[in-house]
Every structure is written in structure tokens, then in C-alpha cells.
Design a protein around this motif. Structure first.
Motif, PDB file in Angstrom:
ATOM      1  N   ALA A 241       0.825  -1.207   0.000  1.00 31.64           N
ATOM      2  CA  ALA A 241       0.000   0.000   0.000  1.00 31.64           C
ATOM      3  C   ALA A 241       0.859   1.258   0.000  1.00 31.64           C
ATOM      4  O   ALA A 241       0.531   2.250  -0.666  1.00 31.64           O
ATOM      5  N   VAL A 242       1.949   1.232   0.754  1.00 29.83           N
ATOM      6  CA  VAL A 242       2.847   2.384   0.800  1.00 29.83           C
ATOM      7  C   VAL A 242       3.460   2.636  -0.582  1.00 29.83           C
ATOM      8  O   VAL A 242       3.531   3.786  -1.044  1.00 29.83           O
ATOM      9  N   VAL A 243       3.893   1.590  -1.248  1.00 29.29           N
ATOM     10  CA  VAL A 243       4.464   1.746  -2.582  1.00 29.29           C
ATOM     11  C   VAL A 243       3.423   2.319  -3.542  1.00 29.29           C
ATOM     12  O   VAL A 243       3.707   3.241  -4.324  1.00 29.29           O
ATOM     13  N   THR A 246       2.839   5.947  -2.865  1.00 27.09           N
ATOM     14  CA  THR A 246       3.997   6.739  -3.277  1.00 27.09           C
ATOM     15  C   THR A 246       4.005   6.945  -4.788  1.00 27.09           C
ATOM     16  O   THR A 246       4.225   8.063  -5.279  1.00 27.09           O
ATOM     17  N   LEU A 247       3.764   5.878  -5.539  1.00 24.08           N
ATOM     18  CA  LEU A 247       3.751   5.990  -6.995  1.00 24.08           C
ATOM     19  C   LEU A 247       2.655   6.940  -7.466  1.00 24.08           C
ATOM     20  O   LEU A 247       2.869   7.746  -8.387  1.00 24.08           O
ATOM     21  N   ALA A 321      11.164   5.401   3.667  1.00 23.48           N
ATOM     22  CA  ALA A 321      11.525   5.918   2.348  1.00 23.48           C
ATOM     23  C   ALA A 321      10.394   6.723   1.734  1.00 23.48           C
ATOM     24  O   ALA A 321      10.623   7.739   1.072  1.00 23.48           O
ATOM     25  N   ALA A 322       9.158   6.281   1.963  1.00 19.61           N
ATOM     26  CA  ALA A 322       8.006   6.986   1.397  1.00 19.61           C
ATOM     27  C   ALA A 322       7.883   8.394   1.951  1.00 19.61           C
ATOM     28  O   ALA A 322       7.610   9.350   1.210  1.00 19.61           O
ATOM     29  N   LEU A 323       8.092   8.550   3.252  1.00 18.31           N
ATOM     30  CA  LEU A 323       8.015   9.893   3.833  1.00 18.31           C
ATOM     31  C   LEU A 323       9.109  10.786   3.288  1.00 18.31           C
ATOM     32  O   LEU A 323       8.905  11.995   3.101  1.00 18.31           O
ATOM     33  N   LYS A 324      10.248  10.189   2.997  1.00 14.87           N
ATOM     34  CA  LYS A 324      11.358  10.986   2.466  1.00 14.87           C
ATOM     35  C   LYS A 324      11.104  11.394   1.020  1.00 14.87           C
ATOM     36  O   LYS A 324      11.241  12.561   0.647  1.00 14.87           O
TER      37      LYS A 324
END
Length: 376
Positions: A241-243, A246-247, A321-324
Motif C-alpha cells: 500500500a505504501v508503494v 507513493t507511486l 523511504a516513502a516519507l522521504k
């Protein structure tokens, strides 16, 4: 209706619309649990001859992974239910199995205690024979679905036999049980994982799961593999879900002064690629572990010890990584990454913790007993 179709409908109609409120207000996902019960998903892993779906850990992992993509709290409630159900299916009575198969019974594990913390294999609570019954005294530190489940698979020291642990199925509504404080955690805020105490609770001998003193062996060989695999499935679902979030953000957000999207930036693309690779690697390990369990392969124990630790670290690192890569937008609640970032922290410290699993894995690699004292 196949379970996959029923699950997808519940996710779309109930789980996803409720996810933000469950997290924001710390609400137990009762609507989702009831919908899953009505659809036969709570009894999915109970044998068909007892009225259940007859599915294996593979289907349970699929359910938990897909739930975690929408609501971590709901996924946690269901994975604990399936883990407890594995024990009840293995050593419970036919009445217990049929009750869960009906879809009207939610259960959970009650192992961790205030006195031994994440060392669930060392219960401090007692089981004392008295007047033909058993009196249970214990202070559980974390019980998912506390006050919401219908029953707890409860651990104690043995009543009379040698051994480290005995298991019981106790009625969560017993007046001698009390939830001592409300859960108000960083993440998984709707899973109601709270301390539960019992003082003088009397249970009959027929509520014992397995033999007196056999609880540790049952916990390690039956409940633990299910818990570790399903916890890994939740971490993989969360990372997926995070990926995806992010995309979507990278494609849809523009740098107007450059007339480019964030997806046009090489650093952002590289970060997204690493996130996808890490998530796919964790999923591959999960699939390999499920295959080994179902086929009874020699490496099944080692993979089972590895999979939660690996997936837990993956979900946390992918969320970092997503937050960054998404920048300040990821810190706002409406994007959805902030909730998933908080949920991703839990698996690392959930017993057995990542550190404990690394030690177990090292012991297994070196041919040592998993626990001091020789317990396997």
C-alpha cells in the motif's frame, strides 16, 4: 461466493471507508469483523467437517495481506483470530470449532504478560486446582481485541504437570476478567491491544487446550508459525500500500516551474524502485515460507523464524523511504502514508520481537535449542 470475492467486497464497502476513522478515533473495527463473520471469513480456516471453510495458512495470509493494505488495525485483529483458531482447530473441542465456524465468534491470543513482557514463552500467571475447577490468576500485558473478542487463548503455568505452560480457552466476558486500561498507541490504533487481568477466575478442566504442561510445545509448533507468517503478510500488505500511494503521489504531483512531475526526477524514481524491490523480496520470502509449511519441507522452521523479522523491517524501511521521497505531503494525514508509517512500527516490537527472532534464527542455523533450557 469465493472467499477472495467476498473479501474484496468487504474491503471496498467497509474496511477502506472506515480505516481513517478507526485510526483517528481508536475505534475497534466491529463493522468489518461482523461483515467477515457473515461472509464466512472468520471461519475460513476451520475444517469443512466442522462447518468452516477448510482453508490453510495460505488463504489466511492472503486475507491478512489484503486487509493490511487498507487498515492495519483490522488486519491485526484478524491475524490474531486466525492464530488462535489454529490452536483451537488443533486441540479444541468440536463445539469450539463449530462456534468459530459459525462466524459469530472472534477469538485471540493472550500470551504476553507484565512479568515476562515479550517473552511469551515464560508465563507468570498461575492455574490452581480448587474444588474440581481451575483458578486462573494473571496479568496480561497485551491482548489484541481486548474486551472485544469472545474468547482468549490464555496461557498459564501448568496446573499440576511438569512443563512451562498450559493453554486454556476462556470466556472474555467472565466477570473475573478486566481490561485495565484503554489502548492509545502510536499505530494500529483500532486493534484494542490492551492489558487484561484476572483475579480468581474459575474455569472447568474441559477449557484446557491440549494436555496440562503441553502449552509451550503447542504455542511453538502450532500458534507461532501461523502468527509469524500472518504478521509477515500484514507487513507485506502494508508495504504494498505504501508503494502504491507513493507511486500515485509521484505521478500526480508536479513541479510547475520545471513543467515536470515528481516522477520525472531520477532520485524519486530510484527511491521508488528500491521500495518496490524490497517489498517484492519480502513477498517472495513470504510465498516461499508458505510453500515450505504446506509441503512440510525441512527448511520450514528456519523460514518461519525469518519471515516476520524480514517483513517487519521491510515495511518500516519502505514507510521511512516513502516519507522521504514524498516530502512534506507525506506528513499530512490525507495522503494516507502517515497512518501507514505509524502502523509499520508495530511489527518490530510485537512478540517475538525482531531481535528475538534474529536470535532464534541464529540458534536454528547453529543447531542450538531455540530457548534456554532446551525447549524447541
Amino acid at each position: 461466493m469465493p472467499y477472495e470475492e467476498a473479501l474484496q467486497q468487504i474491503i471496498e464497502d467497509v474496511v477502506q471507508p472506515e480505516a481513517e476513522r478507526v485510526d483517528r478515533d481508536g475505534i475497534f473495527p466491529r463493522k468489518a469483523v461482523e461483515a467477515m463473520g457473515e461472509a464466512g471469513l472468520l471461519g475460513l480456516t476451520v475444517p469443512r467437517e466442522s462447518g468452516g471453510g477448510g482453508q490453510t495458512v495460505r488463504a489466511a495470509a492472503d486475507v491478512v495481506r489484503r486487509l493490511a493494505g487498507s487498515c492495519g488495525s483490522t488486519a491485526m485483529v484478524v491475524l490474531m483470530h486466525y492464530s488462535a483458531t489454529a490452536l483451537i482447530t488443533a486441540v479444541g473441542t468440536e463445539e469450539m470449532r463449530q462456534d468459530i465456524a459459525s462466524g459469530r465468534h472472534l477469538t485471540t491470543l493472550a500470551f504476553s504478560e507484565a512479568g515476562s513482557r515479550s517473552h511469551f514463552w515464560a508465563p507468570m500467571g498461575t492455574a490452581t486446582p480448587r474444588d474440581g475447577a481451575i483458578v486462573l490468576e494473571s496479568s496480561k500485558s497485551w491482548v489484541t481485541s481486548a474486551g472485544e473478542a469472545d474468547s482468549y487463548v490464555w496461557s498459564s503455568r501448568p496446573a499440576a504437570s511438569p512443563g512451562a505452560m498450559t493453554l486454556w480457552l476462556v470466556d472474555s466476558k467472565d466477570p473475573a476478567l478486566s481490561v485495565t486500561r484503554r489502548f492509545d498507541g502510536l499505530g494500529l490504533r483500532g486493534n484494542h491491544s490492551a492489558p487484561v487481568e484476572t483475579k480468581g477466575m474459575q474455569v472447568s478442566q474441559d477449557r484446557m487446550l491440549g494436555a496440562d504442561g503441553s502449552g509451550l510445545d503447542l504455542a511453538l509448533t502450532v500458534a507461532l508459525p501461523w502468527f509469524l507468517v500472518l504478521n509477515a503478510a500484514a507487513s507485506v500488505g502494508l508495504a504494498d500500500a505504501v508503494v502504491a500511494e507513493t507511486l500515485q503521489h509521484l505521478r500526480g504531483t508536479r513541479l510547475e516551474h520545471l513543467d515536470q512531475s515528481l516522477a520525472d526526477q531520477p532520485v524519486a524514481r530510484a527511491s521508488a524502485a528500491r521500495m518496490r524491490i524490497e517489498t517484492d523480496s519480502a513477498r517472495a520470502l513470504l510465498d516461499k515460507t508458505v510453500d515450505a509449511l504446506e509441503q512440510g519441507l525441512p527448511e520450514a522452521q528456519l523460514l518461519t523464524l525469518e519471515v516476520k523479522a524480514a517483513a517487519a523491517e521491510t515495511s518500516a524501511e519502505v514507510a521511512d523511504a516513502a516519507l522521504k521521497v514524498c516530502g512534506g505531503a507525506a506528513f499530512r494525514k490525507e495522503l494516507g502514508l502517515e497512518r501507514r508509517f505509524r502502523d509499520s512500527r508495530a511489527a518490530r516490537v510485537m512478540a517475538p520481537t525482531t531481535d528475538a527472532l534474529l536470535d532464534f534464527t541464529g540458534r536454528a542455523l547453529l543447531g542450538l535449542p531455540l530457548l534456554d533450557g532446551g525447549a524447541q
